[in-house]
Design a protein around this motif. Structure first.
Motif, PDB file in Angstrom:
ATOM      1  N   ILE A 392       0.730  -1.348  -0.102  1.00  0.00           N
ATOM      2  CA  ILE A 392       0.037   0.064   0.012  1.00  0.00           C
ATOM      3  C   ILE A 392       0.919   1.170  -0.106  1.00  0.00           C
ATOM      4  O   ILE A 392       0.444   2.222  -0.738  1.00  0.00           O
ATOM      5  CB  ILE A 392      -0.882  -0.023   1.116  1.00  0.00           C
ATOM      6  CG1 ILE A 392      -2.072  -1.197   0.890  1.00  0.00           C
ATOM      7  CG2 ILE A 392      -1.443   1.198   1.383  1.00  0.00           C
ATOM      8  CD1 ILE A 392      -3.008  -1.147   2.342  1.00  0.00           C
ATOM      9  N   SER A 393       2.205   1.180   0.802  1.00  0.00           N
ATOM     10  CA  SER A 393       2.993   2.348   0.743  1.00  0.00           C
ATOM     11  C   SER A 393       3.648   2.448  -0.765  1.00  0.00           C
ATOM     12  O   SER A 393       3.646   3.704  -1.155  1.00  0.00           O
ATOM     13  CB  SER A 393       4.075   2.142   1.741  1.00  0.00           C
ATOM     14  OG  SER A 393       3.385   1.718   2.979  1.00  0.00           O
ATOM     15  N   ALA A 394       3.802   1.434  -1.479  1.00  0.00           N
ATOM     16  CA  ALA A 394       4.374   1.779  -2.942  1.00  0.00           C
ATOM     17  C   ALA A 394       3.117   2.382  -3.576  1.00  0.00           C
ATOM     18  O   ALA A 394       3.407   3.171  -4.537  1.00  0.00           O
ATOM     19  CB  ALA A 394       4.724   0.449  -3.383  1.00  0.00           C
ATOM     20  N   ALA A 395       1.996   1.507  -3.408  1.00  0.00           N
ATOM     21  CA  ALA A 395       0.867   2.529  -4.374  1.00  0.00           C
ATOM     22  C   ALA A 395       0.513   3.703  -3.967  1.00  0.00           C
ATOM     23  O   ALA A 395       0.263   4.616  -4.991  1.00  0.00           O
ATOM     24  CB  ALA A 395      -0.381   1.428  -4.146  1.00  0.00           C
ATOM     25  N   ALA A 396       0.791   4.137  -2.800  1.00  0.00           N
ATOM     26  CA  ALA A 396       0.425   5.366  -2.379  1.00  0.00           C
ATOM     27  C   ALA A 396       1.344   6.489  -3.119  1.00  0.00           C
ATOM     28  O   ALA A 396       0.830   7.656  -3.551  1.00  0.00           O
ATOM     29  CB  ALA A 396       0.832   5.859  -0.936  1.00  0.00           C
ATOM     30  N   ASN A 397       2.642   6.068  -2.950  1.00  0.00           N
ATOM     31  CA  ASN A 397       3.569   7.165  -3.814  1.00  0.00           C
ATOM     32  C   ASN A 397       3.312   7.195  -5.418  1.00  0.00           C
ATOM     33  O   ASN A 397       3.491   8.184  -5.983  1.00  0.00           O
ATOM     34  CB  ASN A 397       5.113   6.698  -3.504  1.00  0.00           C
ATOM     35  CG  ASN A 397       5.577   7.258  -2.425  1.00  0.00           C
ATOM     36  OD1 ASN A 397       5.897   8.311  -2.050  1.00  0.00           O
ATOM     37  ND2 ASN A 397       4.936   6.632  -1.024  1.00  0.00           N
ATOM     38  N   LEU A 398       2.787   6.161  -5.996  1.00  0.00           N
ATOM     39  CA  LEU A 398       2.570   6.023  -7.511  1.00  0.00           C
ATOM     40  C   LEU A 398       1.526   7.100  -7.607  1.00  0.00           C
ATOM     41  O   LEU A 398       1.377   7.938  -8.726  1.00  0.00           O
ATOM     42  CB  LEU A 398       2.165   4.695  -7.707  1.00  0.00           C
ATOM     43  CG  LEU A 398       1.655   4.581  -9.418  1.00  0.00           C
ATOM     44  CD1 LEU A 398       2.731   5.196 -10.337  1.00  0.00           C
ATOM     45  CD2 LEU A 398       1.278   3.116  -9.520  1.00  0.00           C
ATOM     46  N   VAL A 399       0.108   7.069  -6.762  1.00  0.00           N
ATOM     47  CA  VAL A 399      -0.702   7.916  -6.773  1.00  0.00           C
ATOM     48  C   VAL A 399      -0.277   9.334  -6.463  1.00  0.00           C
ATOM     49  O   VAL A 399      -0.818  10.219  -7.299  1.00  0.00           O
ATOM     50  CB  VAL A 399      -1.814   7.521  -5.817  1.00  0.00           C
ATOM     51  CG1 VAL A 399      -2.855   8.608  -5.698  1.00  0.00           C
ATOM     52  CG2 VAL A 399      -2.543   6.241  -6.035  1.00  0.00           C
ATOM     53  N   ALA A 400       0.692   9.510  -5.545  1.00  0.00           N
ATOM     54  CA  ALA A 400       1.299  10.971  -5.337  1.00  0.00           C
ATOM     55  C   ALA A 400       1.898  11.368  -6.573  1.00  0.00           C
ATOM     56  O   ALA A 400       1.997  12.669  -7.104  1.00  0.00           O
ATOM     57  CB  ALA A 400       2.422  11.136  -4.187  1.00  0.00           C
ATOM     58  N   ALA A 401       2.657  10.674  -7.588  1.00  0.00           N
ATOM     59  CA  ALA A 401       3.208  10.999  -8.467  1.00  0.00           C
ATOM     60  C   ALA A 401       2.324  11.404  -9.740  1.00  0.00           C
ATOM     61  O   ALA A 401       2.501  12.429 -10.438  1.00  0.00           O
ATOM     62  CB  ALA A 401       4.082   9.844  -9.183  1.00  0.00           C
ATOM     63  N   LEU A 402       1.178  10.625  -9.765  1.00  0.00           N
ATOM     64  CA  LEU A 402       0.080  11.192 -10.798  1.00  0.00           C
ATOM     65  C   LEU A 402      -0.487  12.656 -10.387  1.00  0.00           C
ATOM     66  O   LEU A 402      -0.830  13.405 -11.200  1.00  0.00           O
ATOM     67  CB  LEU A 402      -0.920   9.873 -10.680  1.00  0.00           C
ATOM     68  CG  LEU A 402      -0.449   8.820 -11.218  1.00  0.00           C
ATOM     69  CD1 LEU A 402      -1.759   7.608 -11.097  1.00  0.00           C
ATOM     70  CD2 LEU A 402      -0.049   8.667 -12.839  1.00  0.00           C
ATOM     71  N   ILE A 403      -0.598  12.793  -9.045  1.00  0.00           N
ATOM     72  CA  ILE A 403      -1.209  13.933  -8.694  1.00  0.00           C
ATOM     73  C   ILE A 403      -0.298  15.063  -9.031  1.00  0.00           C
ATOM     74  O   ILE A 403      -0.604  16.178  -9.368  1.00  0.00           O
ATOM     75  CB  ILE A 403      -1.523  13.909  -7.178  1.00  0.00           C
ATOM     76  CG1 ILE A 403      -2.714  13.040  -6.891  1.00  0.00           C
ATOM     77  CG2 ILE A 403      -2.023  15.236  -6.430  1.00  0.00           C
ATOM     78  CD1 ILE A 403      -3.055  12.665  -5.520  1.00  0.00           C
ATOM     79  N   ALA A 404       0.881  14.755  -8.703  1.00  0.00           N
ATOM     80  CA  ALA A 404       2.096  16.004  -8.973  1.00  0.00           C
ATOM     81  C   ALA A 404       2.079  16.036 -10.623  1.00  0.00           C
ATOM     82  O   ALA A 404       2.080  17.185 -11.078  1.00  0.00           O
ATOM     83  CB  ALA A 404       3.362  15.216  -8.572  1.00  0.00           C
ATOM     84  N   VAL A 405       1.850  15.092 -11.405  1.00  0.00           N
ATOM     85  CA  VAL A 405       1.739  15.470 -12.639  1.00  0.00           C
ATOM     86  C   VAL A 405       0.763  16.358 -13.117  1.00  0.00           C
ATOM     87  O   VAL A 405       0.795  17.453 -14.046  1.00  0.00           O
ATOM     88  CB  VAL A 405       1.444  14.026 -13.583  1.00  0.00           C
ATOM     89  CG1 VAL A 405       1.351  14.543 -15.139  1.00  0.00           C
ATOM     90  CG2 VAL A 405       3.099  13.497 -13.489  1.00  0.00           C
ATOM     91  N   ALA A 406      -0.435  16.119 -12.561  1.00  0.00           N
ATOM     92  CA  ALA A 406      -1.667  17.008 -13.017  1.00  0.00           C
ATOM     93  C   ALA A 406      -1.303  18.303 -12.489  1.00  0.00           C
ATOM     94  O   ALA A 406      -1.894  19.483 -12.866  1.00  0.00           O
ATOM     95  CB  ALA A 406      -2.871  16.469 -11.992  1.00  0.00           C
ATOM     96  N   THR A 407      -0.742  18.563 -11.077  1.00  0.00           N
ATOM     97  CA  THR A 407      -0.344  19.858 -10.496  1.00  0.00           C
ATOM     98  C   THR A 407       0.367  20.613 -11.238  1.00  0.00           C
ATOM     99  O   THR A 407       0.352  21.848 -11.369  1.00  0.00           O
ATOM    100  CB  THR A 407       0.066  19.575  -9.101  1.00  0.00           C
ATOM    101  OG1 THR A 407      -0.616  18.879  -8.381  1.00  0.00           O
ATOM    102  CG2 THR A 407       0.418  21.059  -8.326  1.00  0.00           C
ATOM    103  N   MET A 408       1.446  19.997 -11.898  1.00  0.00           N
ATOM    104  CA  MET A 408       2.319  20.685 -12.998  1.00  0.00           C
ATOM    105  C   MET A 408       1.429  21.597 -13.940  1.00  0.00           C
ATOM    106  O   MET A 408       2.103  22.710 -14.486  1.00  0.00           O
ATOM    107  CB  MET A 408       3.472  19.927 -13.763  1.00  0.00           C
ATOM    108  CG  MET A 408       4.552  19.278 -12.788  1.00  0.00           C
ATOM    109  SD  MET A 408       5.571  18.549 -13.879  1.00  0.00           S
ATOM    110  CE  MET A 408       6.092  19.608 -14.841  1.00  0.00           C
ATOM    111  N   ARG A 409       0.138  21.032 -14.348  1.00  0.00           N
ATOM    112  CA  ARG A 409      -0.472  21.780 -15.473  1.00  0.00           C
ATOM    113  C   ARG A 409      -1.301  23.034 -15.146  1.00  0.00           C
ATOM    114  O   ARG A 409      -1.801  23.660 -15.688  1.00  0.00           O
ATOM    115  CB  ARG A 409      -1.546  20.776 -15.888  1.00  0.00           C
ATOM    116  CG  ARG A 409      -0.625  19.683 -16.726  1.00  0.00           C
ATOM    117  CD  ARG A 409      -1.745  18.653 -17.171  1.00  0.00           C
ATOM    118  NE  ARG A 409      -0.933  17.571 -17.892  1.00  0.00           N
ATOM    119  CZ  ARG A 409      -1.615  16.406 -18.287  1.00  0.00           C
ATOM    120  NH1 ARG A 409      -2.864  16.290 -18.193  1.00  0.00           N
ATOM    121  NH2 ARG A 409      -0.770  15.311 -18.770  1.00  0.00           N
TER     122      ARG A 409
END
Length: 420
Positions: A392-409
């Motif tokens: 779950i810890s690994a999956a949480a950081n993958l989700v965080a990366a996706l949110i960061a990608v959206a934030t860049m826009r």
């Protein structure tokens, strides 16, 4: 005239005080987080002394982590008003007092009060103000300077847990806490006295540039705290940090017990925490400068992805060497994340209220730290396995990366001000 020329030459020859501030911040983070991350070395002693479960003992660290990230919402604005030096000094005193009192505890609840409140409140007072002070001294090399400052966390993770283990073996866990507490007070307060907030008081602008050439420097420009938290950019940063933090701090509590459960000798198991420190130091020291060149937003995304991959390695690891690979990789990406986050905040919101804005952002990390390690401990108590919480810890950081990608826009409030 001659005296004026000589004076001007002296002024030019003076070293840039910003690097002294970075060195002081290094020592504050070394003492504060190094003391906090010794906790894994004390888990077995506390379980044995108080007959406590792994989940309940893990709560001690989780409460401390919640405080030292959560209190930034108070200490950051106070530092913007009163100066980082005072807050850092008070924080280091509290860290030392908390460790000394933990050594006197007679119940697990007293350990909660001494360690969680003492170290948690101490680091909470010192961490955000110290990072905020560093940001104001740099623009072009902000990522590099931030990396150097917080590399103290990595070195502290490398040095302090093995030192704690040696002290526990030599003196017992109670006296070990007392010795570490005295060291924290002396070294931590000494370093705090070197912190300064405003380069202009030292006759220079950010990066050591001549003061007359930087009249428009963004030292005290920036978005208000209220304005910052209302932006989509801040919301994205907050969400990514919150989700990531659920898993980021699990290794600092559970990696050593995990290794011992997999037949790794305790003396080797504690070295794994030191390997996180080695990787973290490398990540903070080297990657911050790379981020300045490739773009700090994209770099932040890469750090989330790297932590996700390394935590996935931990989920399937079972030997010392596979755990060592995890520890080194995780340390590098974790270190890069911690190093670049304050610089990203300053890039987008400016230096005027950077302490307060970082403090509010770090409440996300506080909630993740409160829930993640303790939940992993209770999950182990139920299932006698760490696979699910680590996955779950690994999956949480993958989700965080996706949110960061959206934030860049989303729009950056003052991107043009803080970009080197």
């Amino acid at each position: 005239m001659r005296n004026a020329v000589m004076h001007a030459g002296y002024q030019r020859a003076k070293p840039f005080y910003g690097w002294i501030v970075v060195a002081a911040a290094f020592m504050v983070t070394f003492i504060g987080f190094g003391s906090a991350y010794t906790f894994s070395s004390f888990v077995e002693s506390l379980q044995r002394e108080f007959g406590a479960s792994r989940g309940s003992v893990s709560l001690v660290f989780s409460f401390a982590g919640f405080l030292y990230f959560g209190l930034g919402i108070v200490s950051g604005p106070l530092a913007d008003r009163w100066g980082a030096r005072r807050l850092a000094g008070v924080g280091m005193a509290l860290v030392g007092l908390g460790m000394v009192l933990a050594g006197q505890a007679q119940t697990i609840l007293q350990v909660y009060a001494a360690y969680s409140i003492g170290i948690g409140a101490g680091v909470g007072c010192a961490y955000v103000p110290t990072l905020g002070a560093v940001q104001r001294w740099f623009v072009k090399r902000r990522g590099f300077a931030s990396g150097l400052a917080v590399s103290g966390i990595g070195v502290g993770t490398l040095v302090m847990p093995p030192l704690a283990t040696w002290l526990i073996t030599s003196l017992g866990w109670r006296d070990a806490y007392v010795v570490l507490g005295v060291v924290a007070v002396v070294a931590g307060i000494g370093a705090s006295l070197l912190i300064a907030d405003d380069p202009r008081r030292y006759g220079t602008g950010p990066d050591g540039d001549p003061l007359e050439t930087v009249s428009s420097a963004p030292l005290r420009q920036g978005v208000s705290i209220r304005g910052a938290v209302r932006t989509a950019r801040f919301a994205g940063l907050y969400a990514a940090c919150l989700i990531s933090a659920f898993g980021v701090f699990v290794p600092f509590v559970h990696l050593v017990p995990f290794a011992v459960d997999h037949q790794v000798a305790p003396t080797l198991a504690v070295l794994l925490l030191g390997m996180i420190g080695v990787g973290s130091t490398a990540g903070r020291f080297f990657l911050g400068g790379i981020a300045d060149r490739v773009g700090r937003d994209a770099f932040l995304i890469a750090m989330y992805l790297g932590m996700a991959v390394s935590l996935a390695i931990w989920a399937i690891a079972s030997s010392f060497w596979s755990l060592a690979v995890f520890a080194l990789l995780f340390g590098v990406f974790y270190g890069g994340w911690v190093a670049i986050l304050p610089a990203v905040v300053t890039d987008h919101f400016g230096g005027r209220n950077v302490g307060g804005i970082i403090g509010i952002l770090y409440t996300s990390v506080a909630f993740g730290t409160l829930l993640g390690p303790s939940a992993a401990g209770f999950a182990f108590d139920i299932s006698h396995s760490y696979f699910i919480p680590v996955a779950i810890s690994a999956a949480a950081n993958l989700v965080a990366a996706l949110i960061a990608v959206a934030t860049m826009r989303t729009a950056s409030p003052i991107a043009s001000v803080a970009r080197p």
